[in-house]
Design a protein around this motif. Structure first.
Motif, PDB file in Angstrom:
ATOM      1  N   ASP A 438       0.809  -1.215   0.000  1.00 12.83           N
ATOM      2  CA  ASP A 438       0.000   0.000   0.000  1.00 12.83           C
ATOM      3  C   ASP A 438       0.841   1.263   0.000  1.00 12.83           C
ATOM      4  N   ASN A 439       2.011   1.192  -0.579  1.00 12.36           N
ATOM      5  CA  ASN A 439       2.934   2.321  -0.537  1.00 12.36           C
ATOM      6  C   ASN A 439       3.771   2.321  -1.810  1.00 12.36           C
ATOM      7  N   ARG A 440       3.686   3.412  -2.589  1.00 11.21           N
ATOM      8  CA  ARG A 440       4.413   3.484  -3.857  1.00 11.21           C
ATOM      9  C   ARG A 440       5.917   3.362  -3.665  1.00 11.21           C
ATOM     10  N   THR A 441       6.424   4.009  -2.619  1.00 12.17           N
ATOM     11  CA  THR A 441       7.865   3.993  -2.382  1.00 12.17           C
ATOM     12  C   THR A 441       8.342   2.575  -2.086  1.00 12.17           C
ATOM     13  N   GLN A 442       7.593   1.840  -1.250  1.00 15.17           N
ATOM     14  CA  GLN A 442       7.962   0.459  -0.952  1.00 15.17           C
ATOM     15  C   GLN A 442       7.877  -0.409  -2.202  1.00 15.17           C
ATOM     16  N   ALA A 443       6.835  -0.210  -3.012  1.00 15.69           N
ATOM     17  CA  ALA A 443       6.687  -1.014  -4.232  1.00 15.69           C
ATOM     18  C   ALA A 443       7.878  -0.804  -5.158  1.00 15.69           C
ATOM     19  N   ARG A 444       8.310   0.429  -5.302  1.00 13.38           N
ATOM     20  CA  ARG A 444       9.452   0.701  -6.175  1.00 13.38           C
ATOM     21  C   ARG A 444      10.733   0.084  -5.614  1.00 13.38           C
ATOM     22  N   GLU A 538       7.067  -3.874   7.296  1.00 15.49           N
ATOM     23  CA  GLU A 538       7.894  -3.026   8.149  1.00 15.49           C
ATOM     24  C   GLU A 538       7.620  -1.546   7.902  1.00 15.49           C
ATOM     25  N   HIS A 539       6.919  -1.215   6.820  1.00 13.98           N
ATOM     26  CA  HIS A 539       6.612   0.173   6.483  1.00 13.98           C
ATOM     27  C   HIS A 539       5.254   0.563   7.045  1.00 13.98           C
ATOM     28  N   SER A 540       5.142   1.770   7.519  1.00 15.28           N
ATOM     29  CA  SER A 540       3.869   2.263   8.037  1.00 15.28           C
ATOM     30  C   SER A 540       2.890   2.464   6.882  1.00 15.28           C
ATOM     31  N   ALA A 541       1.698   1.932   7.043  1.00 22.22           N
ATOM     32  CA  ALA A 541       0.654   2.149   6.044  1.00 22.22           C
ATOM     33  C   ALA A 541      -0.029   3.476   6.314  1.00 22.22           C
ATOM     34  N   PRO A 542      -0.680   4.076   5.324  1.00 18.00           N
ATOM     35  CA  PRO A 542      -1.494   5.266   5.595  1.00 18.00           C
ATOM     36  C   PRO A 542      -2.481   4.966   6.718  1.00 18.00           C
ATOM     37  N   PRO A 543      -2.841   5.962   7.552  1.00 16.51           N
ATOM     38  CA  PRO A 543      -3.681   5.709   8.731  1.00 16.51           C
ATOM     39  C   PRO A 543      -4.968   4.947   8.427  1.00 16.51           C
ATOM     40  N   ALA A 544      -5.653   5.325   7.336  1.00 22.55           N
ATOM     41  CA  ALA A 544      -6.908   4.636   7.013  1.00 22.55           C
ATOM     42  C   ALA A 544      -6.663   3.163   6.714  1.00 22.55           C
ATOM     43  N   VAL A 545      -5.604   2.869   5.957  1.00 17.96           N
ATOM     44  CA  VAL A 545      -5.293   1.480   5.619  1.00 17.96           C
ATOM     45  C   VAL A 545      -4.965   0.689   6.878  1.00 17.96           C
ATOM     46  N   ASP A 708       8.202  11.746  -3.271  1.00 15.82           N
ATOM     47  CA  ASP A 708       6.861  11.192  -3.118  1.00 15.82           C
ATOM     48  C   ASP A 708       6.734  10.566  -1.736  1.00 15.82           C
ATOM     49  N   PRO A 709       5.770  11.004  -0.921  1.00 13.07           N
ATOM     50  CA  PRO A 709       5.651  10.466   0.430  1.00 13.07           C
ATOM     51  C   PRO A 709       5.154   9.031   0.475  1.00 13.07           C
ATOM     52  N   GLY A 710       4.783   8.462  -0.629  1.00 10.59           N
ATOM     53  CA  GLY A 710       4.363   7.061  -0.625  1.00 10.59           C
ATOM     54  C   GLY A 710       3.030   6.870  -1.297  1.00 10.59           C
ATOM     55  N   GLY A 711       1.949   7.205  -0.591  1.00 13.20           N
ATOM     56  CA  GLY A 711       0.626   7.028  -1.182  1.00 13.20           C
ATOM     57  C   GLY A 711       0.244   5.566  -1.248  1.00 13.20           C
ATOM     58  N   ILE A 712      -0.941   5.289  -1.767  1.00 15.89           N
ATOM     59  CA  ILE A 712      -1.430   3.918  -1.750  1.00 15.89           C
ATOM     60  C   ILE A 712      -1.740   3.378  -3.136  1.00 15.89           C
ATOM     61  N   ALA A 713      -1.342   4.059  -4.203  1.00 14.08           N
ATOM     62  CA  ALA A 713      -1.603   3.510  -5.528  1.00 14.08           C
ATOM     63  C   ALA A 713      -0.434   3.743  -6.448  1.00 14.08           C
TER      64      ALA A 713
END
Length: 713
Positions: A438-444, A538-545, A708-713
């Motif tokens: 749920d994080n663009r930065t982690q996916a990359r 290990e990465h923090s998900a956005p609060p809603a997720v 990019d702070p990450g995001g979910i998509a």
């Protein structure tokens, strides 16, 4: 002689008179509004909308004088003190947007009092009885009707004006025909296919088509992923439209990653001219009072038989002030509206979304289909206790519980914590695997860790649509040929993307997301069971997720026979509604009032349209569109240059598959470092930005996530 439109270097005998223009717009607006019983009201708006052009100053403007004489306040002034006061906003804003009350009042005060000319005979009209029937609901119903009438007026005005300059008549909208249903039947008959999954899909389709004869209103289509929801919903829609003389199908899809896929399927069935694909990359929301700009920015009116659009485009248009978005609204009357993956409606705006759907069904003859494997329990019986709860839904699928049993193709395991090193190792040793985070930065970062592995691929919204489509095509080909396929993706892949992996790794999320991820695993039933491993990142998900994931873990601990089956999904949504509460499901603030619906009720007849539009944002993260040029996935610069003197709409259409919606943080970083610039700013202003540093777009992974702070998509 009083004129509405002039023609440069042409005799005034060729100019369009105000009488002719007003009568034509009145007739066009009437045609668009008759379908929801407001033809006379729309015709009145058409007759009055350009009344201010009678002013001598505006006539001099048509003759070449440079002045700032406006013309949209005078017709509004005639309505302001009478029964039609709420409709004054529609006339005052017919070149730009529905104004807030203070801006409307200023426009009225500055307008001249002009008597009606002899040809302007206003029809008799009355407000619909249902507006007065419930005082608490009256403000909501009133602003909804005003938007619909505003859309009818603006569309008729723009099209009639364009038809005058082009020397042709305003064309009639396209609607569902018997030939389209015949084309669908022929297409489905030609698909063939054997085996239990294909047989089940045929059974779902046949039952869905048979349900088309039921009365319009609310329906659900609850089918496990891979059960043929898309074509079954289309079969239902065509049969339903044919049985009840409904006009068109509107398919509302949550993510752009699958809008092209769905539109392509529908074009294969019905032909290219019957289907419109409309989303943000093909859109521009500019506005201007000038006639030339009015013609240049004409957008889609959704007046074709089948529209495939995004949830953002659909729901934001229902709460819009801008004419370009409101123009399409009359096309929703007597339409079959299919909400694909209905559970993805944003929770903070869920009640306004449901209120709009109820109004479309109750007052505008629409049918709504909630199509998903994870029905979000939006009824009182399902634990949704807000006033906007939907009622009376009829299930289109035959015995959903039996379908879930028959299509149970995966085992879901909670595997605990996994860091990125462990995830990369898991992907390296698995020849075919999909990892969703749920994080663009982690996916990359995960993709970069495995990019040298055979079949490594990446998906995120920082890739242009043409690039994502090519990646998916290659992944499908590899899976089909039993080749290596290691895909790292953000959650965009979950909603309906047709891929079939034996192993799916999913970061902890809500049960609905886990179920959607499972739909990409053993989709065709080639294995006895596919494997879905749910891990804690290990990465923090956005609060809603993270909140969804916490509730998801509670449901997994309940030890349901199927952790993603109907019972588990129902339990998840009951817990979710209980956790959120009604106020959190209408959380936007409008001028100090908490909740869109409360703000609309409080405003009475004076709706703050601009403030409502600003507050209703399905994507809370501000974004800007960036065009990628040249390279493997960009639009060729020479092709872009060919459009320098064309329309904004033509440019938007050409670049839609080569553009990225960039999060605001990344945009600011790219701008400050000189990596982006406005294209043709002298002509289009700050509409089209292009990436100047081609190295920042990776041919495998898309735009760099720098900043990019990450995001979910």
């Amino acid at each position: 002689m009083i004129y509405a439109h002039s023609l440069e270097n042409r005799s005034k005998t060729d100019w369009e008179t105000l009488e002719a223009h007003s009568l034509r717009v009145a007739e066009g607006a009437r045609r668009r509004a008759e379908v929801f019983g407001a033809g006379d009201m729309a015709a009145m708006l058409g007759l009055l909308h350009d009344l201010g052009k009678i002013k001598p100053g505006f006539q001099r403007k048509l003759n070449g004088e440079v002045n700032d004489v406006s013309h949209s306040g005078e017709g509004a002034k005639l309505l302001w003190k009478g029964l039609g006061r709420p409709l004054a906003a529609a006339i005052a804003g017919h070149h730009g947007r529905l104004p807030d009350p203070d801006r409307l009042r200023a426009r009225i005060e500055g307008a001249e009092a002009i008597p009606l000319p002899d040809w302007c005979r206003l029809p008799e009209w009355n407000w619909p009885a249902r507006i007065a029937a419930d005082k608490r609901q009256a403000p909501y119903r009133l602003q909804f009707l005003t938007r619909m009438l505003y859309g009818a007026l603006c569309d008729a005005d723009d099209r009639e004006t364009a038809a005058f300059y082009a020397g042709e008549l305003d064309r009639m909208p396209g609607e569902i025909t018997p030939a389209m249903l015949a084309s669908f039947d022929a297409y489905m008959a030609g698909l063939g296919g054997t085996g239990p999954v294909n047989n089940l899909r045929r059974r779902v389709l046949e039952h869905a088509c048979s349900m088309g004869s039921h009365a319009p209103g609310l329906f659900t289509l609850t089918v496990p992923t891979g059960g043929g929801k898309t074509l079954s919903s289309m079969g239902f829609g065509l049969n339903h439209a044919r049985a009840h003389r409904m006009r068109r199908l509107i398919f509302v899809i949550p993510y752009m990653s699958i809008i092209e896929q769905t539109a392509d399927v529908f074009r294969d069935v019905l032909g290219p001219d019957a289907v419109l694909e409309h989303h943000s990359n093909a859109d521009w929301d500019g506005e201007d009072e000038g006639e030339a700009e009015q013609l240049r920015v004409m957008g889609a009116s959704w007046d074709v038989p089948v529209v495939v659009t995004t949830a953002v485009q659909f729901f934001e248009s229902l709460h819009a002030a801008r004419k370009k978005r409101c123009r399409k609204l009359p096309s929703l009357a007597q339409a079959v509206i299919v909400l694909d993956e209905a559970q993805t409606m944003p929770l903070a705006l869920l009640r306004p979304c449901l209120a709009a759907l109820r109004e479309l069904m109750e007052a505008y003859g629409a049918t709504v289909v909630l199509s998903t494997a994870t029905q979000p329990a939006l009824t009182r019986a399902g634990g949704f206790l807000a006033d906007e709860a939907l009622e009376g839904g009829r299930e289109i699928a035959p015995d959903p519980a039996a379908l879930f049993d028959a299509l149970k193709r995966v085992e879901v395991r909670d595997v605990g914590a996994m860091d990125d090193v462990a995830l990369a190792d898991r992907l390296q040793v698995s020849a075919q695997a999909l990892c969703i985070v749920d994080n663009r930065t982690q996916a990359r970062a995960l993709f970069d860790a495995i990019r040298d592995a055979p079949g490594a691929a990446h998906l995120s919204t920082l890739m242009v649509p043409a690039h994502r489509r090519a990646v998916l095509a290659e992944v499908r080909e590899r899976l089909k040929n039993n080749g290596p396929a290691r895909l790292v993706s953000t959650s965009l892949i979950e909603a309906g993307v047709d891929v079939d992996f034996p192993l799916v790794l999913r970061a902890a999320a809500g049960i609905d997301s886990i179920a959607q991820a499972a739909g990409r695993c053993n989709r065709e039933g080639k294995l006895d069971r596919g494997l879905v491993e749910v891990f804690r990142s290990e990465h923090s998900a956005p609060p809603a997720v993270e909140q969804f994931a916490a509730i998801g873990r509670e449901v997994l601990a309940e030890a349901h026979d199927d952790p993603i089956g109907e019972d588990a999904v129902a339990s998840y949504f009951r817990r979710l509604w209980g956790t959120y509460g009604a106020d959190a499901l209408d959380a936007a603030e409008v001028n100090g009032t908490a909740g869109l619906l409360a703000a609309i009720r409080a405003c009475g007849a004076d709706c703050p349209y601009e403030q409502i539009e600003a507050a209703f944002r399905m994507i809370s993260e501000k974004q800007r569109n960036v065009i990628i040029c040249d390279g493997a996935w960009g639009v060729p610069r020479d092709a872009l240059e060919d459009l320098r003197f064309g329309s904004a709409g033509a440019v938007a259409k050409r670049v839609q598959h080569h553009s990225v919606n960039v999060p605001w943080g990344l945009w600011e970083t790219l701008w400050e470092e000189g990596h982006i610039a406005w294209w043709s700013q002298d002509r289009f202003g700050e509409q089209f930005a292009t990436l100047q540093t081609s190295d920042l777009y990776d041919a495998c992974a898309g735009l760099s996530g720098l900043g990019d702070p990450g995001g979910i998509a």
